[in-house]
Motif scaffolding. Structure first.
Motif, PDB file in Angstrom:
ATOM      1  N   ALA A  10      -0.819   9.431 -63.932  1.00 44.40           N
ATOM      2  CA  ALA A  10      -0.518   8.548 -65.064  1.00 44.40           C
ATOM      3  C   ALA A  10      -1.806   8.198 -65.801  1.00 44.40           C
ATOM      4  O   ALA A  10      -2.901   8.214 -65.224  1.00 44.40           O
ATOM      5  N   GLU A  11      -1.671   7.869 -67.069  1.00 41.00           N
ATOM      6  CA  GLU A  11      -2.829   7.541 -67.897  1.00 41.00           C
ATOM      7  C   GLU A  11      -3.623   6.364 -67.340  1.00 41.00           C
ATOM      8  O   GLU A  11      -4.834   6.318 -67.458  1.00 41.00           O
ATOM      9  N   ASN A  12      -2.940   5.418 -66.708  1.00 41.95           N
ATOM     10  CA  ASN A  12      -3.610   4.231 -66.171  1.00 41.95           C
ATOM     11  C   ASN A  12      -3.894   4.355 -64.670  1.00 41.95           C
ATOM     12  O   ASN A  12      -4.100   3.355 -63.987  1.00 41.95           O
ATOM     13  N   TYR A  13      -3.949   5.557 -64.169  1.00 43.62           N
ATOM     14  CA  TYR A  13      -4.168   5.803 -62.744  1.00 43.62           C
ATOM     15  C   TYR A  13      -5.418   5.094 -62.212  1.00 43.62           C
ATOM     16  O   TYR A  13      -5.360   4.392 -61.202  1.00 43.62           O
ATOM     17  N   LEU A  76       1.951   5.990 -60.187  1.00 40.74           N
ATOM     18  CA  LEU A  76       0.620   6.479 -60.552  1.00 40.74           C
ATOM     19  C   LEU A  76       0.631   7.992 -60.733  1.00 40.74           C
ATOM     20  O   LEU A  76      -0.260   8.552 -61.362  1.00 40.74           O
ATOM     21  N   VAL A  77       1.632   8.640 -60.163  1.00 42.54           N
ATOM     22  CA  VAL A  77       1.827  10.082 -60.316  1.00 42.54           C
ATOM     23  C   VAL A  77       3.046  10.275 -61.209  1.00 42.54           C
ATOM     24  O   VAL A  77       4.149   9.848 -60.870  1.00 42.54           O
ATOM     25  N   LYS A  78       2.831  10.906 -62.373  1.00 44.68           N
ATOM     26  CA  LYS A  78       3.930  11.142 -63.316  1.00 44.68           C
ATOM     27  C   LYS A  78       4.842  12.264 -62.855  1.00 44.68           C
ATOM     28  O   LYS A  78       6.049  12.208 -63.072  1.00 44.68           O
ATOM     29  N   ALA A  79       4.264  13.285 -62.249  1.00 50.96           N
ATOM     30  CA  ALA A  79       5.041  14.438 -61.787  1.00 50.96           C
ATOM     31  C   ALA A  79       4.270  15.111 -60.661  1.00 50.96           C
ATOM     32  O   ALA A  79       3.045  15.031 -60.618  1.00 50.96           O
TER      33      ALA A  79
END
Length: 98
Positions: A10-13, A76-79
């Motif tokens: 994710a962008e905010n990871y 935190l993980v989109k895919a």
């Protein structure tokens, strides 16, 4: 056989990982101690993905890891996806070719 667990982060990871990092690392080290997980880490510059290298007879350990991972559960993980990796060179290659 080797399997790559690939994460799209994710962008905010980086902003959010501290809250979940201890639990994520505990899960990872437990998999390493069982001999399932060989190497893992985020890809830098930019930190937008991560790779985790598993070994086993099937992708089951990598898939189970992803489902249980606090990073995945917290978004935190989109895919994520798992792919077999036919390794042919190196001491730990699953199918050495010379």
């Amino acid at each position: 056989m080797h399997y790559l667990l690939m994460y799209e982060l994710a962008e905010n990871y980086l902003d959010r990982r501290a809250e979940h990092r201890s639990a994520h690392l505990a899960l990872a080290w437990a998999a390493a101690e069982r001999g399932e997980l060989l190497l893992a880490g985020a890809i830098a510059d930019p930190v937008d993905s991560a790779l985790l290298l598993f070994q086993g007879d099937s992708p089951a350990a990598a898939e189970a890891f992803a489902r249980a991972d606090p990073y995945v559960q917290a978004g935190l993980v989109k895919a994520w996806h798992v792919r077999p990796w036919q390794t042919v060179v190196g001491e730990q290659a699953s199918s050495p070719v010379r």
